[in-house]
Design a protein around this motif. Structure first.
Motif, PDB file in Angstrom:
ATOM      1  N   ARG A 116       0.861  -1.191   0.000  1.00 22.89           N
ATOM      2  CA  ARG A 116       0.000   0.000   0.000  1.00 22.89           C
ATOM      3  C   ARG A 116       0.893   1.235   0.000  1.00 22.89           C
ATOM      4  O   ARG A 116       1.455   1.597   1.022  1.00 22.89           O
ATOM      5  CB  ARG A 116      -0.923  -0.005   1.214  1.00 22.89           C
ATOM      6  N   VAL A 117       1.025   1.873  -1.157  1.00 22.84           N
ATOM      7  CA  VAL A 117       1.947   2.996  -1.301  1.00 22.84           C
ATOM      8  C   VAL A 117       1.250   4.341  -1.448  1.00 22.84           C
ATOM      9  O   VAL A 117       1.875   5.387  -1.269  1.00 22.84           O
ATOM     10  CB  VAL A 117       2.902   2.797  -2.496  1.00 22.84           C
ATOM     11  N   ALA A 118      -0.019   4.324  -1.818  1.00 19.52           N
ATOM     12  CA  ALA A 118      -0.733   5.575  -2.087  1.00 19.52           C
ATOM     13  C   ALA A 118      -2.158   5.471  -1.567  1.00 19.52           C
ATOM     14  O   ALA A 118      -2.597   4.409  -1.100  1.00 19.52           O
ATOM     15  CB  ALA A 118      -0.734   5.869  -3.586  1.00 19.52           C
ATOM     16  N   GLN A 119      -2.859   6.593  -1.661  1.00 15.52           N
ATOM     17  CA  GLN A 119      -4.263   6.637  -1.277  1.00 15.52           C
ATOM     18  C   GLN A 119      -4.958   7.656  -2.175  1.00 15.52           C
ATOM     19  O   GLN A 119      -4.296   8.523  -2.758  1.00 15.52           O
ATOM     20  CB  GLN A 119      -4.421   7.010   0.185  1.00 15.52           C
ATOM     21  N   PHE A 120      -6.270   7.529  -2.299  1.00 12.66           N
ATOM     22  CA  PHE A 120      -6.989   8.492  -3.120  1.00 12.66           C
ATOM     23  C   PHE A 120      -8.346   8.782  -2.522  1.00 12.66           C
ATOM     24  O   PHE A 120      -8.850   8.063  -1.671  1.00 12.66           O
ATOM     25  CB  PHE A 120      -7.138   7.990  -4.565  1.00 12.66           C
ATOM     26  N   ARG A 121      -8.916   9.881  -2.998  1.00  8.41           N
ATOM     27  CA  ARG A 121     -10.289  10.233  -2.671  1.00  8.41           C
ATOM     28  C   ARG A 121     -10.907  10.865  -3.904  1.00  8.41           C
ATOM     29  O   ARG A 121     -10.201  11.423  -4.741  1.00  8.41           O
ATOM     30  CB  ARG A 121     -10.372  11.137  -1.456  1.00  8.41           C
ATOM     31  N   ILE A 122     -12.208  10.783  -3.985  1.00  7.22           N
ATOM     32  CA  ILE A 122     -12.961  11.354  -5.094  1.00  7.22           C
ATOM     33  C   ILE A 122     -13.534  12.687  -4.629  1.00  7.22           C
ATOM     34  O   ILE A 122     -14.130  12.765  -3.551  1.00  7.22           O
ATOM     35  CB  ILE A 122     -14.114  10.417  -5.518  1.00  7.22           C
ATOM     36  N   VAL A 123     -13.348  13.734  -5.429  1.00  9.49           N
ATOM     37  CA  VAL A 123     -13.858  15.065  -5.082  1.00  9.49           C
ATOM     38  C   VAL A 123     -14.584  15.655  -6.290  1.00  9.49           C
ATOM     39  O   VAL A 123     -14.276  15.331  -7.438  1.00  9.49           O
ATOM     40  CB  VAL A 123     -12.731  16.005  -4.615  1.00  9.49           C
ATOM     41  N   GLU A 124     -15.514  16.543  -5.984  1.00  5.31           N
ATOM     42  CA  GLU A 124     -16.215  17.229  -7.061  1.00  5.31           C
ATOM     43  C   GLU A 124     -15.269  18.169  -7.785  1.00  5.31           C
ATOM     44  O   GLU A 124     -14.378  18.759  -7.173  1.00  5.31           O
ATOM     45  CB  GLU A 124     -17.398  18.029  -6.503  1.00  5.31           C
ATOM     46  N   ASN A 125     -15.481  18.294  -9.084  1.00  5.21           N
ATOM     47  CA  ASN A 125     -14.702  19.257  -9.860  1.00  5.21           C
ATOM     48  C   ASN A 125     -14.959  20.662  -9.339  1.00  5.21           C
ATOM     49  O   ASN A 125     -16.012  20.932  -8.756  1.00  5.21           O
ATOM     50  CB  ASN A 125     -15.097  19.208 -11.337  1.00  5.21           C
ATOM     51  N   GLN A 126     -14.008  21.532  -9.562  1.00  3.96           N
ATOM     52  CA  GLN A 126     -14.173  22.928  -9.162  1.00  3.96           C
ATOM     53  C   GLN A 126     -15.370  23.510  -9.910  1.00  3.96           C
ATOM     54  O   GLN A 126     -15.537  23.266 -11.100  1.00  3.96           O
ATOM     55  CB  GLN A 126     -12.915  23.727  -9.500  1.00  3.96           C
TER      56      GLN A 126
END
Length: 144
Positions: free
Chosen positions: A109-119
């Motif tokens: 496990r080297v990274a992580q992510f999240r989903i965000v709304e576009n600006q």
């Protein structure tokens, strides 16, 4: 709740899982073994491609233990995956710089992510003055 279509490039990594209440970030794993020498740059393959929901993007960052465990720095500080990056060969990757010799193994496990709304769409309005008191300049709030 949004549905995200995901393609795995290998069965060697654990499937992604969102753990309710534990974190807003989801771990990403190396899908291939990557050996780096100190001072070397490489792209770590993360073994997934996704079709994000309309109006969203993903932000990829190192896990808090990535530097401690492997001496790696993500070269672009945070990776932004646009919604249009969703082709069958658009595998997510993490660009890294090694501060010491190290080996990343499959499923680490080297990274992580999240989903965000576009600006949101914005308009810039040029003014001569913002009309507020100055706070003292960038970095002026001190360290304590």
């Amino acid at each position: 709740m949004e549905t995200i279509r995901i393609k795995y490039f290998t069965d060697a990594i654990e499937k992604l899982d969102y753990i309710e209440g534990k974190s807003d970030w989801i771990d990403l794993r190396a899908s291939e073994e990557v050996e780096l020498k100190a001072g070397e740059y490489k792209m770590i393959p993360l073994g997934v491609a996704m079709e994000l929901p309309e109006g969203y993007e993903a932000h990829i960052a190192p896990r808090s233990s990535t530097f401690k465990n492997w001496g790696l720095l993500q070269t672009n500080s945070v990776g932004v995956v646009d919604g249009s990056y969703c082709g069958d060969n658009d595998m997510w990757r993490m660009p890294v710089y090694a501060t010491r010799d190290t080996v990343i193994h499959v499923n680490d496990r080297v990274a992580q992510f999240r989903i965000v709304e576009n600006q949101p769409k914005i308009i810039f309005e040029e003014v001569k003055s913002l009309g507020h008191a100055d706070r003292g300049g960038f970095g002026s709030t001190g360290v304590k």
